[in-house]
Enzyme design. Structure first.
Site, PDB file in Angstrom:
ATOM      1  N   SER A 142       1.267  -1.300   0.283  1.00  0.00           N
ATOM      2  CA  SER A 142      -0.198  -0.200  -0.206  1.00  0.00           C
ATOM      3  C   SER A 142       0.685   1.461  -0.095  1.00  0.00           C
ATOM      4  O   SER A 142       1.804   1.639   0.442  1.00  0.00           O
ATOM      5  CB  SER A 142      -0.741  -0.016   1.026  1.00  0.00           C
ATOM      6  OG  SER A 142      -1.867   1.054   1.477  1.00  0.00           O
ATOM      7  N   TYR A 155      -1.655  -0.323  10.540  1.00  0.00           N
ATOM      8  CA  TYR A 155      -1.834  -0.766   9.439  1.00  0.00           C
ATOM      9  C   TYR A 155      -0.377  -0.287   8.317  1.00  0.00           C
ATOM     10  O   TYR A 155       0.158  -1.358   7.598  1.00  0.00           O
ATOM     11  CB  TYR A 155      -2.841  -0.073   8.472  1.00  0.00           C
ATOM     12  CG  TYR A 155      -3.589  -0.448   7.110  1.00  0.00           C
ATOM     13  CD1 TYR A 155      -3.915  -2.099   6.783  1.00  0.00           C
ATOM     14  CD2 TYR A 155      -2.998   0.724   6.293  1.00  0.00           C
ATOM     15  CE1 TYR A 155      -3.507  -1.847   6.263  1.00  0.00           C
ATOM     16  CE2 TYR A 155      -2.868   0.558   4.934  1.00  0.00           C
ATOM     17  CZ  TYR A 155      -3.699  -1.247   4.223  1.00  0.00           C
ATOM     18  OH  TYR A 155      -3.820  -1.130   3.048  1.00  0.00           O
TER      19      TYR A 155
HETATM   20  N1  LIG Z   1      -8.553  -0.953  -1.191  1.00  0.00           N
HETATM   21  C1  LIG Z   1      -7.849   0.209  -0.588  1.00  0.00           C
HETATM   22  O1  LIG Z   1      -8.002   0.969  -1.045  1.00  0.00           O
HETATM   23  C2  LIG Z   1      -6.672  -0.321  -0.623  1.00  0.00           C
HETATM   24  C3  LIG Z   1      -5.270  -0.012  -0.680  1.00  0.00           C
HETATM   25  C4  LIG Z   1      -3.517   0.068  -0.729  1.00  0.00           C
HETATM   26  C5  LIG Z   1      -3.737  -1.747  -0.345  1.00  0.00           C
HETATM   27  N2  LIG Z   1      -4.849  -2.762   0.344  1.00  0.00           N
HETATM   28  C6  LIG Z   1      -4.669  -3.970   0.025  1.00  0.00           C
HETATM   29  O2  LIG Z   1      -5.184  -4.400  -0.619  1.00  0.00           O
HETATM   30  C7  LIG Z   1      -5.571  -6.144  -0.187  1.00  0.00           C
HETATM   31  C8  LIG Z   1      -7.063  -5.918   0.069  1.00  0.00           C
HETATM   32  O3  LIG Z   1      -8.066  -5.232  -0.240  1.00  0.00           O
HETATM   33  P1  LIG Z   1      -9.641  -5.202  -0.432  1.00  0.00           P
HETATM   34  O4  LIG Z   1      -9.205  -3.573  -0.125  1.00  0.00           O
HETATM   35  O5  LIG Z   1      -9.890  -5.845  -1.282  1.00  0.00           O
HETATM   36  O6  LIG Z   1     -10.966  -5.365   1.045  1.00  0.00           O
HETATM   37  P2  LIG Z   1     -11.417  -6.460   1.640  1.00  0.00           P
HETATM   38  O7  LIG Z   1     -12.545  -6.047   0.418  1.00  0.00           O
HETATM   39  O8  LIG Z   1     -11.715  -6.054   2.684  1.00  0.00           O
HETATM   40  O9  LIG Z   1     -11.373  -7.967   0.838  1.00  0.00           O
HETATM   41  C9  LIG Z   1      -9.520  -8.246   2.067  1.00  0.00           C
HETATM   42  C10 LIG Z   1      -9.548  -9.887   1.116  1.00  0.00           C
HETATM   43  O10 LIG Z   1      -8.965  -9.883   2.281  1.00  0.00           O
HETATM   44  C11 LIG Z   1      -9.511 -11.815   3.394  1.00  0.00           C
HETATM   45  N3  LIG Z   1      -8.786 -11.769   4.192  1.00  0.00           N
HETATM   46  C12 LIG Z   1      -8.639 -11.298   5.534  1.00  0.00           C
HETATM   47  N4  LIG Z   1      -8.761 -11.429   6.773  1.00  0.00           N
HETATM   48  C13 LIG Z   1      -7.788 -12.637   5.880  1.00  0.00           C
HETATM   49  C14 LIG Z   1      -7.579 -14.314   6.779  1.00  0.00           C
HETATM   50  N5  LIG Z   1      -6.891 -14.165   8.253  1.00  0.00           N
HETATM   51  N6  LIG Z   1      -7.620 -15.217   6.464  1.00  0.00           N
HETATM   52  C15 LIG Z   1      -7.564 -15.284   4.920  1.00  0.00           C
HETATM   53  N7  LIG Z   1      -8.232 -14.629   4.009  1.00  0.00           N
HETATM   54  C16 LIG Z   1      -7.916 -13.027   4.621  1.00  0.00           C
HETATM   55  C17 LIG Z   1     -10.860 -11.635   2.985  1.00  0.00           C
HETATM   56  O11 LIG Z   1     -11.681 -12.803   3.317  1.00  0.00           O
HETATM   57  P3  LIG Z   1     -12.467 -13.317   4.600  1.00  0.00           P
HETATM   58  O12 LIG Z   1     -12.780 -12.722   5.352  1.00  0.00           O
HETATM   59  O13 LIG Z   1     -13.116 -13.867   4.006  1.00  0.00           O
HETATM   60  O14 LIG Z   1     -11.092 -14.159   4.687  1.00  0.00           O
HETATM   61  C18 LIG Z   1     -11.197 -10.127   1.805  1.00  0.00           C
HETATM   62  O15 LIG Z   1     -11.000 -11.420   0.563  1.00  0.00           O
HETATM   63  C19 LIG Z   1      -5.521  -5.730   1.192  1.00  0.00           C
HETATM   64  O16 LIG Z   1      -3.881  -5.882   1.742  1.00  0.00           O
HETATM   65  C20 LIG Z   1      -5.587  -4.300   1.635  1.00  0.00           C
HETATM   66  O17 LIG Z   1      -4.780  -3.956   2.988  1.00  0.00           O
HETATM   67  C21 LIG Z   1      -5.911  -1.961  -0.266  1.00  0.00           C
END
Ligand SMILES: NC(=O)c1ccc[n+]([C@@H]2O[C@H](COP(=O)([O-])OP(=O)(O)OC[C@H]3O[C@@H](n4cnc5c(N)ncnc54)[C@H](OP(=O)(O)O)[C@@H]3O)[C@@H](O)[C@H]2O)c1
Length: 256
Positions: A142, A155
């Site tokens: 990120s 984070y």
């Molecule tokens: N959205 C943004 O603006 C943004 C920006 C920069 C970086 N990111 C990064 O991108 C990645 C995905 O984010 P997102 O925005 O797509 O978030 P999201 O929609 O909340 O998805 C998070 C995913 O992580 C999984 N997860 C969480 N805890 C877990 C565990 N203990 N074991 C296995 N799976 C787990 C969840 O699945 P389950 O709950 O089914 O396990 C879900 O599929 C993250 O690493 C986040 O930090 C996001």
């Protein structure tokens, strides 16, 4: 032929947001998907969606904090879909945490999922990639990992650790046939950002974010930060003295 044809891809955090978007698009481009997350019933729906479009995917329920579960997940993906060509370590969580309310358990949870979860994911696929002298490790880090941000200590620390971890791997793995790509996204519309009231500059649509990430993976980039406007602002922050940086960062909190 696309980059993804006949490639087996393991994605963690595939049940939602970026992971789900990447999975569906990679399947459409010809890749075979091993989808990992805890909510296996949601993964089953995504597998169904992919298969109805003639794609190939399997769902494997696993918690990335559990190293053994990840090993079994990778074994299943290899057995059913073939050797793993690309790992996308995407699973992640966030927490809003003002320093005055510091809760070590919450910090540990963020570090466990975002950092150690990715370590477990790499450990489940890397030995076989090195043996085959082929593979690509992708980390979804990120822009928040570049410097500390308001109310985001856990984070930011997790994403800084994640990117340093993968950067070190990238150096060690030179000349092994295994490449490393570190992705630094800005704000993307997913369930992760949807509940937030704070202003999120240059917030991107999920499809745009997914396409940018896939292009970076396909080009084999070592690192890729986007959108460029926010990446430029964040990089300029690296050059600022602490007093100036703190003054600006306090006035630009991305968490309410
Ligand atoms: N959205 C943004 O603006 C943004 C920006 C920069 C970086 N990111 C990064 O991108 C990645 C995905 O984010 P997102 O925005 O797509 O978030 P999201 O929609 O909340 O998805 C998070 C995913 O992580 C999984 N997860 C969480 N805890 C877990 C565990 N203990 N074991 C296995 N799976 C787990 C969840 O699945 P389950 O709950 O089914 O396990 C879900 O599929 C993250 O690493 C986040 O930090 C996001």
């Amino acid at each position: 032929m696309t980059f993804w044809n006949n490639k087996t891809v393991l994605i963690t955090g595939a049940s939602s947001g970026i992971g789900r978007g990447l999975a569906v698009e990679i399947a459409a481009r010809g890749g075979r998907l091993g989808l990992v997350a805890r909510r296996v019933e949601v993964l089953d729906e995504i597998v169904y969606e992919i298969r109805t479009q003639n794609g190939t995917a399997i769902a494997v329920g696993a918690d990335v904090r559990d190293a053994n579960a990840l090993k079994h997940a990778a074994d299943r993906v290899r057995a059913e879909l073939g050797p793993i060509d690309v790992l996308i370590a995407n699973a992640g969580i966030g927490v809003t945490d003002h320093a005055a309310n510091l809760d070590p358990e919450k910090v540990a949870e963020v570090i466990n999922v975002n950092v150690l979860g990715a370590v477990n994911s790499v450990a489940a696929v890397l030995p076989e990639m090195v043996e085959r002298r082929s593979g690509q490790l992708v980390a979804i880090a990120s822009l928040a990992g570049y410097r500390g941000l308001a109310k985001s200590a856990a984070y930011c620390a997790s994403k800084a650790a994640l990117s340093s971890f993968f950067e070190s791997l990238r150096i060690d793995l030179r000349h092994t046939g295994v490449s490393v790509t570190i992705i630094y996204p800005g704000f993307i519309k997913t369930p992760f950002t949807s509940g937030r009231l704070a202003k999120m500059p240059y917030l991107m649509e999920l499809d745009d974010g997914v396409n940018k990430i896939l292009t970076a993976i396909e080009k084999g980039k070592k690192s890729y930060a986007f959108p460029w406007q926010l990446a430029t602002i964040v990089r300029s922050g690296l050059l600022m003295p602490p007093s100036l940086y703190d003054w600006i960062a306090e006035r630009n909190s991305f968490r309410e």
